[in-house]
Design a protein around this motif. Structure first.
Motif, PDB file in Angstrom:
ATOM      1  N   PHE A   1       0.826  -1.209   0.000  1.00  0.00           N
ATOM      2  CA  PHE A   1       0.000   0.000   0.000  1.00  0.00           C
ATOM      3  C   PHE A   1       0.864   1.264   0.000  1.00  0.00           C
ATOM      4  CE2 PHE A   1      -1.885   3.376   2.669  1.00  0.00           C
ATOM      5  CZ  PHE A   1      -2.958   3.732   1.863  1.00  0.00           C
TER       6      PHE A   1
ATOM      7  N   LYS B   1       0.330   3.063  -3.408  1.00  0.00           N
ATOM      8  CA  LYS B   1      -0.674   4.122  -3.298  1.00  0.00           C
ATOM      9  C   LYS B   1      -0.118   5.436  -2.742  1.00  0.00           C
ATOM     10  CE  LYS B   1      -4.019   1.500  -4.750  1.00  0.00           C
ATOM     11  NZ  LYS B   1      -4.738   1.816  -6.024  1.00  0.00           N
ATOM     12  N   LEU B   2       0.929   5.351  -1.956  1.00  0.00           N
ATOM     13  CA  LEU B   2       1.435   6.587  -1.343  1.00  0.00           C
ATOM     14  C   LEU B   2       2.858   6.950  -1.779  1.00  0.00           C
ATOM     15  CD1 LEU B   2       0.052   6.409   2.326  1.00  0.00           C
ATOM     16  CD2 LEU B   2      -1.079   7.186   0.259  1.00  0.00           C
TER      17      LEU B   2
ATOM     18  N   PHE C   1       5.755   5.682  -1.425  1.00  0.00           N
ATOM     19  CA  PHE C   1       6.925   5.472  -0.587  1.00  0.00           C
ATOM     20  C   PHE C   1       7.954   4.692  -1.407  1.00  0.00           C
ATOM     21  CE2 PHE C   1       6.120   6.127   4.136  1.00  0.00           C
ATOM     22  CZ  PHE C   1       4.994   6.907   3.972  1.00  0.00           C
TER      23      PHE C   1
ATOM     24  N   LYS D   1     -11.748  -6.656   8.486  1.00  0.00           N
ATOM     25  CA  LYS D   1     -12.305  -6.009   7.298  1.00  0.00           C
ATOM     26  C   LYS D   1     -11.289  -5.084   6.641  1.00  0.00           C
ATOM     27  CE  LYS D   1     -16.151  -3.362   5.496  1.00  0.00           C
ATOM     28  NZ  LYS D   1     -17.600  -3.112   5.599  1.00  0.00           N
ATOM     29  N   LEU D   2     -10.563  -4.361   7.473  1.00  0.00           N
ATOM     30  CA  LEU D   2      -9.551  -3.443   6.951  1.00  0.00           C
ATOM     31  C   LEU D   2      -8.566  -4.176   6.047  1.00  0.00           C
ATOM     32  CD1 LEU D   2      -8.061  -0.688   6.970  1.00  0.00           C
ATOM     33  CD2 LEU D   2      -6.919  -1.435   9.053  1.00  0.00           C
TER      34      LEU D   2
ATOM     35  N   LYS E   1     -10.157  -5.566   2.763  1.00  0.00           N
ATOM     36  CA  LYS E   1     -10.433  -4.493   1.809  1.00  0.00           C
ATOM     37  C   LYS E   1      -9.146  -3.901   1.233  1.00  0.00           C
ATOM     38  CE  LYS E   1     -14.945  -4.009   1.608  1.00  0.00           C
ATOM     39  NZ  LYS E   1     -15.659  -3.892   0.308  1.00  0.00           N
ATOM     40  N   LEU E   2      -8.138  -3.856   2.064  1.00  0.00           N
ATOM     41  CA  LEU E   2      -6.839  -3.356   1.597  1.00  0.00           C
ATOM     42  C   LEU E   2      -6.301  -4.293   0.514  1.00  0.00           C
ATOM     43  CD1 LEU E   2      -4.761  -1.108   2.262  1.00  0.00           C
ATOM     44  CD2 LEU E   2      -3.640  -2.744   3.779  1.00  0.00           C
TER      45      LEU E   2
ATOM     46  N   LEU F   1      -8.161  -3.563  -2.573  1.00  0.00           N
ATOM     47  CA  LEU F   1      -7.726  -2.282  -3.166  1.00  0.00           C
ATOM     48  C   LEU F   1      -6.421  -2.446  -3.937  1.00  0.00           C
ATOM     49  CD1 LEU F   1      -8.044   0.953  -3.197  1.00  0.00           C
ATOM     50  CD2 LEU F   1      -6.477   0.926  -1.257  1.00  0.00           C
TER      51      LEU F   1
ATOM     52  N   TRP G   1      -7.995   9.309   8.184  1.00  0.00           N
ATOM     53  CA  TRP G   1      -8.151   7.857   8.085  1.00  0.00           C
ATOM     54  C   TRP G   1      -9.610   7.478   7.872  1.00  0.00           C
ATOM     55  CZ3 TRP G   1      -4.602   4.746   6.643  1.00  0.00           C
ATOM     56  CH2 TRP G   1      -3.262   4.891   7.036  1.00  0.00           C
TER      57      TRP G   1
ATOM     58  N   PHE H   1     -10.331   7.903   4.310  1.00  0.00           N
ATOM     59  CA  PHE H   1      -9.703   6.800   3.576  1.00  0.00           C
ATOM     60  C   PHE H   1     -10.549   5.534   3.642  1.00  0.00           C
ATOM     61  CE2 PHE H   1      -6.993   2.971   3.954  1.00  0.00           C
ATOM     62  CZ  PHE H   1      -6.476   2.924   2.660  1.00  0.00           C
TER      63      PHE H   1
ATOM     64  N   LYS I   1     -11.847   4.796   0.052  1.00  0.00           N
ATOM     65  CA  LYS I   1     -10.994   3.816  -0.626  1.00  0.00           C
ATOM     66  C   LYS I   1     -11.315   2.375  -0.267  1.00  0.00           C
ATOM     67  CE  LYS I   1      -8.575   6.975  -2.722  1.00  0.00           C
ATOM     68  NZ  LYS I   1      -8.601   7.099  -4.197  1.00  0.00           N
ATOM     69  N   LEU I   2     -11.848   2.145   0.919  1.00  0.00           N
ATOM     70  CA  LEU I   2     -12.082   0.755   1.325  1.00  0.00           C
ATOM     71  C   LEU I   2     -13.559   0.425   1.538  1.00  0.00           C
ATOM     72  CD1 LEU I   2      -9.099   0.011   3.763  1.00  0.00           C
ATOM     73  CD2 LEU I   2      -9.153  -0.093   1.276  1.00  0.00           C
ATOM     74  N   ASP I   3     -14.446   1.317   1.101  1.00  0.00           N
ATOM     75  CA  ASP I   3     -15.883   1.051   1.160  1.00  0.00           C
ATOM     76  C   ASP I   3     -16.430   0.741   2.540  1.00  0.00           C
ATOM     77  OD1 ASP I   3     -16.167   1.318  -1.661  1.00  0.00           O
ATOM     78  OD2 ASP I   3     -15.299  -0.684  -1.877  1.00  0.00           O
ATOM     79  N   PHE I   4     -15.825   1.325   3.567  1.00  0.00           N
ATOM     80  CA  PHE I   4     -16.430   1.207   4.895  1.00  0.00           C
ATOM     81  C   PHE I   4     -17.665   2.108   4.924  1.00  0.00           C
ATOM     82  CE2 PHE I   4     -13.500  -0.664   8.259  1.00  0.00           C
ATOM     83  CZ  PHE I   4     -12.650  -1.286   7.372  1.00  0.00           C
ATOM     84  N   THR I   5     -18.645   1.739   5.758  1.00  0.00           N
ATOM     85  CA  THR I   5     -19.785   2.632   5.971  1.00  0.00           C
ATOM     86  C   THR I   5     -19.438   3.587   7.109  1.00  0.00           C
ATOM     87  OG1 THR I   5     -20.768   0.965   7.429  1.00  0.00           O
ATOM     88  CG2 THR I   5     -21.482   0.982   5.129  1.00  0.00           C
TER      89      THR I   5
ATOM     90  N   GLU J   1     -18.841   2.392  10.622  1.00  0.00           N
ATOM     91  CA  GLU J   1     -17.800   1.405  10.904  1.00  0.00           C
ATOM     92  C   GLU J   1     -16.418   2.029  11.125  1.00  0.00           C
ATOM     93  OE1 GLU J   1     -19.039  -2.447   8.160  1.00  0.00           O
ATOM     94  OE2 GLU J   1     -18.149  -0.698   7.181  1.00  0.00           O
TER      95      GLU J   1
ATOM     96  N   LYS K   1       0.923  12.105   2.539  1.00  0.00           N
ATOM     97  CA  LYS K   1       0.628  11.363   1.311  1.00  0.00           C
ATOM     98  C   LYS K   1      -0.817  10.872   1.297  1.00  0.00           C
ATOM     99  CE  LYS K   1       4.433  11.268  -1.152  1.00  0.00           C
ATOM    100  NZ  LYS K   1       4.404  11.586  -2.607  1.00  0.00           N
ATOM    101  N   LEU K   2      -1.324  10.509   2.471  1.00  0.00           N
ATOM    102  CA  LEU K   2      -2.715  10.069   2.563  1.00  0.00           C
ATOM    103  C   LEU K   2      -3.635  11.235   2.194  1.00  0.00           C
ATOM    104  CD1 LEU K   2      -4.365   7.570   3.509  1.00  0.00           C
ATOM    105  CD2 LEU K   2      -4.497   8.650   5.752  1.00  0.00           C
TER     106      LEU K   2
ATOM    107  N   GLU L   1      -2.975  13.659   0.292  1.00  0.00           N
ATOM    108  CA  GLU L   1      -2.871  13.843  -1.160  1.00  0.00           C
ATOM    109  C   GLU L   1      -3.691  12.788  -1.912  1.00  0.00           C
ATOM    110  OE1 GLU L   1       1.249  14.033  -2.368  1.00  0.00           O
ATOM    111  OE2 GLU L   1       0.727  13.542  -4.460  1.00  0.00           O
ATOM    112  N   LEU L   2      -3.545  11.528  -1.492  1.00  0.00           N
ATOM    113  CA  LEU L   2      -4.303  10.439  -2.130  1.00  0.00           C
ATOM    114  C   LEU L   2      -5.803  10.714  -2.094  1.00  0.00           C
ATOM    115  CD1 LEU L   2      -4.258   7.359  -3.194  1.00  0.00           C
ATOM    116  CD2 LEU L   2      -4.717   6.759  -0.822  1.00  0.00           C
TER     117      LEU L   2
END
Lengths: 218, 218
Positions: free
Chosen positions: A83, A87-88, A90, A109-110, A113-114, A117, B80, B83, B87-91, B94, B113-114, B116-117
């Motif tokens: 990631f 995505k960032l 690095f 879940k994190l 989903k990661l 992604l 976060w 994000f 990006k991860l389709d959390f509701t 959650e 960077k996050l 920026e993303l």
DNA sequence: ACATATTTTTAGATTTGTCTAAATTTTAAT
DNA sequence: ATTAAAATTTAGACAAATCTAAAAATATGT
């Protein structure tokens, strides 16, 4: 599981303690930059919890539960590394430290989903395999560059040493995973190698060659 | 800063301890589900470190350094959250729990960077503003739905209660941030409201109306 | 095989963050 | 203004994870 417990389990895994092989408390202490007495305490605790087999004065190995736990932590660590790079932006020498923190985040879940992604990557930025959700671990058919026969075409697929120093050296010399690589000549005196990398040739020390993984090109 | 210290600073910030206003140890203990005596201990420690002003028997407030620290943690938490949703389709019900863990990751580059993303978002999934890197905090011009005058067009911009129960209720009733919303009638008996939401009408209790933030449509 | 060196464990102390129970201070009520 | 109630702090204890120093077990060399 506390963060400290997870770090012990991960270290024992990396020292090879999954294969019924016993790892000494000294080896663990050295790797973790802590004291053997601290390791003994934790070994007892983790044995009590069913994660380690611990034999006094002999060492420890991971139980099945311990292995499962270790694989889950390694999976998280390596997915976060992907990631950070993908995505960032690095660089591969920057990811380890941050992934050391991120690997302890608790959320199934994190991670699922990661994984999604990132398009279910199989390898991390250093070429190490990412265990699957159910703990499958596909070690790639690879060998050290230093063990490649002369004039056999290979592809650079991983690094053994993941220190920033080594990784930056590779960057500086434009050696990256995926590059075509081939040993042209071995120097008996110092075991240095003349290699073909992409369309260039260069001379590298034995220390470099014993830290680069190559897969035979097929 | 340890995780525990960060959690205290964040809680004091959320209780309003930035505005020279003193927050009681009891209030902090209740919010954090801990004991007042533990809060006293930590208050002394954080005062020692220059993050809090602490007056015995009176309470605490954040120093400038403490505020800066709090804003940085809130920034991380909210980025976060974005994000996780984007990006991860959390509701939105959650994200809180996981962001509570992620907010403690230490890496300035990671957060930059996050940011920026995610395209430099200004608000988190609950409509709360995300402090900028240098600690700017743009509170939006908003009011509770319960305080909106009749027949004035508004847009739903945030929630006060961020519990999963409330957020799921909103989902079930298709009330989302960005929706056009308008109070049509107030019921004197129980302060319930008849509202227009998008192209539908519905009746909502006062408890709902005092937890939804609305911005006048201009 | 025996003495010595090395490794490992134990015992006791330390730090961080928490708790309970008792003491103190502040607040509120009459 | 006193007194009772509530809030806050202090004192002492505890669990987790670590350390140092000493003791015990294992390994090594001749």
């Amino acid at each position: 599981m506390t963060r400290a417990e997870e770090n012990y389990i991960k270290t024992i895994f990396h020292l090879g303690g999954n294969k019924a092989q016993l790892i000494s408390t000294n080896a663990i202490a050295e790797q973790m930059e802590t004291k053997p007495s601290s390791v003994t305490d934790m070994a007892k605790k983790l044995a009590e919890k069913g994660l380690l087999n611990y034999i006094r004065y002999q060492g420890v190995s991971l139980t099945d539960l311990g292995s499962k736990t270790a694989l889950s932590i390694v999976r998280k660590h390596r997915l976060w590394e992907v990631f950070l790079v993908k995505k960032l932006d690095f660089t591969w020498d920057e990811v380890h430290e941050v992934a050391e923190q991120l690997e302890h985040i608790k959320s199934e879940k994190l991670i699922d989903k990661l994984d999604e992604l990132l398009d279910f990557p199989k390898y991390d930025p250093h070429g190490d395999p990412i265990p699957t959700k159910d703990g499958q671990f596909l070690e790639r058919d690879k060998q050290l560059l230093s063990e490649m026969p002369l004039n056999v075409k290979g592809i650079c697929v991983g690094v053994k040493d993941t220190s920033a120093t080594f990784l930056k050296f590779l960057d500086k010399n434009a050696i990256a995973l995926g590059n075509a690589i081939q040993v042209l000549e071995k120097e008996d005196f110092d075991d240095s190698l003349r290699i073909q990398i992409g369309d260039r040739q260069m001379q590298i020390s034995n220390q470099i060659a014993t830290n680069l993984y190559v897969k035979k090109d097929s």
